[in-house]
Structures are given as C-alpha cells and as structure tokens.
Scaffold this motif. Structure first.
Motif, mmCIF file in Angstrom:
data_model
loop_
_atom_site.group_PDB
_atom_site.id
_atom_site.type_symbol
_atom_site.label_atom_id
_atom_site.label_comp_id
_atom_site.label_asym_id
_atom_site.label_seq_id
_atom_site.Cartn_x
_atom_site.Cartn_y
_atom_site.Cartn_z
ATOM 1 N N ARG A 43 0.848 -1.201 0.000
ATOM 2 C CA ARG A 43 0.000 0.000 0.000
ATOM 3 C C ARG A 43 0.883 1.251 0.000
ATOM 4 O O ARG A 43 1.805 1.344 0.798
ATOM 5 C CB ARG A 43 -0.865 -0.031 1.265
ATOM 6 N N ASN A 44 0.591 2.215 -0.859
ATOM 7 C CA ASN A 44 1.425 3.402 -1.100
ATOM 8 C C ASN A 44 2.814 2.938 -1.566
ATOM 9 O O ASN A 44 3.821 3.119 -0.887
ATOM 10 C CB ASN A 44 1.563 4.292 0.139
ATOM 11 N N LYS A 45 2.817 2.355 -2.743
ATOM 12 C CA LYS A 45 3.997 1.662 -3.286
ATOM 13 C C LYS A 45 5.277 2.509 -3.233
ATOM 14 O O LYS A 45 6.365 1.978 -2.946
ATOM 15 C CB LYS A 45 3.680 1.237 -4.734
ATOM 16 N N GLN A 46 5.148 3.803 -3.495
ATOM 17 C CA GLN A 46 6.364 4.654 -3.493
ATOM 18 C C GLN A 46 7.114 4.575 -2.171
ATOM 19 O O GLN A 46 8.330 4.616 -2.123
ATOM 20 C CB GLN A 46 5.982 6.109 -3.718
ATOM 21 N N ARG A 47 6.349 4.475 -1.069
ATOM 22 C CA ARG A 47 6.995 4.395 0.249
ATOM 23 C C ARG A 47 7.708 3.050 0.416
ATOM 24 O O ARG A 47 8.735 2.954 1.059
ATOM 25 C CB ARG A 47 5.955 4.571 1.378
ATOM 26 N N TRP A 48 7.135 2.003 -0.148
ATOM 27 C CA TRP A 48 7.774 0.676 -0.094
ATOM 28 C C TRP A 48 9.056 0.679 -0.914
ATOM 29 O O TRP A 48 10.026 0.009 -0.575
ATOM 30 C CB TRP A 48 6.808 -0.407 -0.587
ATOM 31 N N ASP A 49 9.062 1.464 -2.016
ATOM 32 C CA ASP A 49 10.292 1.575 -2.813
ATOM 33 C C ASP A 49 11.380 2.260 -1.990
ATOM 34 O O ASP A 49 12.539 1.854 -2.030
ATOM 35 C CB ASP A 49 10.020 2.361 -4.110
ATOM 36 N N GLN B 52 14.871 0.559 -1.146
ATOM 37 C CA GLN B 52 16.109 1.099 -1.731
ATOM 38 C C GLN B 52 16.964 1.884 -0.745
ATOM 39 O O GLN B 52 18.184 1.892 -0.852
ATOM 40 C CB GLN B 52 15.760 1.980 -2.942
ATOM 41 N N THR B 53 16.329 2.556 0.213
ATOM 42 C CA THR B 53 17.088 3.454 1.086
ATOM 43 C C THR B 53 17.181 2.966 2.531
ATOM 44 O O THR B 53 18.237 2.958 3.134
ATOM 45 C CB THR B 53 16.414 4.857 1.092
ATOM 46 N N ILE B 54 16.038 2.553 3.083
ATOM 47 C CA ILE B 54 15.994 2.247 4.520
ATOM 48 C C ILE B 54 16.594 0.866 4.809
ATOM 49 O O ILE B 54 17.453 0.704 5.674
ATOM 50 C CB ILE B 54 14.532 2.276 5.042
ATOM 51 N N LEU B 55 16.103 -0.118 4.054
ATOM 52 C CA LEU B 55 16.493 -1.508 4.343
ATOM 53 C C LEU B 55 18.008 -1.758 4.254
ATOM 54 O O LEU B 55 18.571 -2.361 5.176
ATOM 55 C CB LEU B 55 15.717 -2.440 3.403
ATOM 56 N N PRO B 56 18.661 -1.290 3.175
ATOM 57 C CA PRO B 56 20.104 -1.590 3.079
ATOM 58 C C PRO B 56 20.871 -1.144 4.321
ATOM 59 O O PRO B 56 21.712 -1.888 4.840
ATOM 60 C CB PRO B 56 20.546 -0.789 1.843
ATOM 61 N N GLU C 238 0.039 -6.553 4.471
ATOM 62 C CA GLU C 238 1.235 -5.796 4.872
ATOM 63 C C GLU C 238 2.388 -6.720 5.331
ATOM 64 O O GLU C 238 3.506 -6.608 4.809
ATOM 65 C CB GLU C 238 0.856 -4.782 5.953
ATOM 66 N N PRO C 239 2.150 -7.647 6.286
ATOM 67 C CA PRO C 239 3.262 -8.528 6.660
ATOM 68 C C PRO C 239 3.733 -9.424 5.520
ATOM 69 O O PRO C 239 4.925 -9.712 5.403
ATOM 70 C CB PRO C 239 2.710 -9.353 7.826
ATOM 71 N N TYR C 240 2.811 -9.865 4.647
ATOM 72 C CA TYR C 240 3.253 -10.684 3.515
ATOM 73 C C TYR C 240 4.047 -9.837 2.507
ATOM 74 O O TYR C 240 4.965 -10.341 1.866
ATOM 75 C CB TYR C 240 2.063 -11.368 2.837
ATOM 76 N N SER C 241 3.709 -8.554 2.386
ATOM 77 C CA SER C 241 4.533 -7.677 1.528
ATOM 78 C C SER C 241 5.944 -7.614 2.101
ATOM 79 O O SER C 241 6.935 -7.645 1.364
ATOM 80 C CB SER C 241 3.956 -6.250 1.476
ATOM 81 N N LEU C 242 6.025 -7.519 3.430
ATOM 82 C CA LEU C 242 7.347 -7.495 4.082
ATOM 83 C C LEU C 242 8.097 -8.790 3.816
ATOM 84 O O LEU C 242 9.292 -8.792 3.533
ATOM 85 C CB LEU C 242 7.173 -7.339 5.596
#
Ligand SMILES: C[S@@+](CC[C@H](N)C(=O)[O-])C[C@H]1O[C@@H](n2cnc3c(N)ncnc32)[C@H](O)[C@@H]1O
Length: 260
Positions: free
Chosen positions: A74-80, A84-88, A110-114
């Motif tokens: 949900r709100n795909k841009q935030r997942w990007d 790309q930025t937060i997770l690494p 949401e958890p399955y997206s994660l």
C-alpha cells in the motif's frame, strides 16, 4: 436517554475489551450511528440490546470499529523507499535476526509484503516478522492468505509468479512467504509489546485514535525499537515533534530511533 453514546462506549468495552474512548469520537460516533439506524434502533441502548442477542450484529459492529481496508505494498512509493534506502542500512552489519513488526496487519497483505521484500534481500532464517491486529476475524483471514486480484494491484508479474499460487481467480501466498510471519492478537492501546525490533510498521490505524492515545502509543513503539531501528507510518500519519519519543525523521513517513 438523550445521549447514550458514552454509556455505549463502556458497554462495548465490557463486551469486547475495545476502549472506544481512545478512538476519535466524531468519526466513530458517525459510523456507529449509521449502523444503529440501519437496524432501526432508536438509541444506543436499544442497539446494545440487539448486539447482546446477535453475534452477527456484534461482528458487524466490530467491523465498523476496526476498518480493515488494506492491500499489498500500500502506497507503493513508500515501499520503494523502504527497499532502496531504509532496508540496506538497517540490514548491513546486522548479526542477529532482523526483527520486524506489522502492528495493525489487518488481513495480512502488509506482513506478507514485508515477507516478499525481505526474502529478496535476506535468507529465510535471518528474519522474523510479527504481525498483530486487534481483530481476530482479520487474523484468521490473514493466516489463510488468499486474496482477490484487486489486493495485488501493486504486485508485479514477476512477484506474482514467484510468491503466489493462482486458484480459481484468487491468489494464495506460497508457503515460503507464509512461513516467516507469526500472527498474534494484540491491542495497540492496551497490551504489552515485544521489544528489540529493527523495523516497525504502524500504518493507517492511528488516524482513528485520539491525540492522547496516539501520544502514548508512539512512546511505546519507540521503546519497542532497537537503537537505530525504524518506525514506518501511514501516509497521513506524520508524527508531530518526533524528538519527544526519541525519534528523528529520516525520510517522509520513516523515523529512526536515536541513541540515548
Ligand atoms: C486500515 S487497517 C490498516 C492495515 C495496514 N496496516 C495498512 O496500512 O494497509 C487498520 C487495522 O487496524 C486495526 N486496529 C484498530 N484498532 C486497533 C487497536 N487498538 N490495536 C490493534 N489493531 C487495531 C483494525 O482491526 C484494522 O485491521
């Protein structure tokens, strides 16, 4: 009784453990009044009488209180930005398990997206996803993990192929996606939280809470994060003065726990 809404609040608390006084009153009152009228009840006392005798009506009332709308990414841009930025930076140098919490997970998208996202960056044994919600009915659906096509509008064809099984027009998440998620029932406004999370998602739920309830919740969420851990909030839920919780904004809708 002229205005019996507050009395109704306390009866709902006794019946379900949900404290409506911590939810924004105007919104909630409007939603519940419309249900009350739908069933021809002249007052909340009368509506409560109906709820006492009909598990089906009580379930409908709970649905109205909890609002379960959600979708994958949900709100795909935030997942990007997350990918790309937060997770690494969160996973680099991490030695123990990467611990994530989807704190109002609804039907599981949401958890399955994660789970999908993390499986691309870590091996299965290196992460753990806790997924919680106050509503047992959505948790049961989440555990089944079968979704209509519309829930997958942000899921790419490659991801559909790799992480889902198509069954008669519906999409079931595969065992690999499922196995890293632990579903539990939890009330964000009343229960104790696990701790030591690297990432917490608290999205599209605090909009329904009063300012006082939100304030207490953000303190508890910050406490549940590891130092350097990140809180990811919903797209209308920017935190006012995050520093008071020991958090600093690092990207829009992402807050990092600062060392003491
Ligand atoms: C709109 S959904 C959000 C789902 C997902 N986080 C998202 O952003 O798509 C809101 C969820 O919050 C849950 N909820 C409402 N009050 C809650 C509470 N006090 N504690 C935990 N979950 C709650 C509801 O049951 C519902 O599933």
């Amino acid at each position: 009784m002229q205005d019996d809404y507050h009395w109704f609040q306390s009866e709902i608390f006794k019946m379900t453990g949900i404290n409506l006084a911590l939810y924004k009153e105007d919104q909630m009152r409007r939603r519940l009044s419309s249900l009350k009228s739908k069933h021809g009840a002249a007052s909340f006392v009368e509506y409560h009488e109906q709820l006492k005798h009909s598990p089906k009506l009580l379930e409908e009332c709970l649905d109205k209180i909890t609002i379960n709308v959600t979708e994958f990414f949900r709100n795909k841009q935030r997942w990007d930005v997350l990918e790309q930025t937060i997770l690494p930076s969160l996973i680099s140098g991490k030695k123990d398990k990467f611990k994530v919490w989807s704190s109002a997970c609804s039907t599981g998208e949401e958890p399955y997206s994660l789970s999908i996202l993390l499986s691309k960056h870590l091996s299965d044994v290196d992460y753990d996803i806790l997924a919680t919600d106050i509503d047992q009915k959505v948790l049961d659906l989440a555990k089944r993990g079968v979704y209509p096509d519309r829930a997958l509008k942000e899921v790419s064809d490659a991801e559909r192929k790799a992480f889902f099984i198509e069954r008669a027009g519906s999409w079931a998440v595969n065992d690999r996606v499922k196995q890293s998620v632990r579903f539990r029932s939890l009330n964000l406004l009343a229960d104790r939280f696990e701790r030591n999370f690297d990432l917490i998602l608290c999205r599209n739920v605090v909009i329904y809470f009063t300012d006082a309830a939100k304030h207490e919740l953000y303190g508890k969420l910050a406490n549940a994060l590891n130092e350097g851990g990140v809180l990811f909030v919903g797209s209308t839920e920017q935190i006012f003065n995050p520093k008071q919780y020991g958090l600093e904004p690092i990207e829009t809708f992402f807050y990092k726990k600062i060392p003491y």
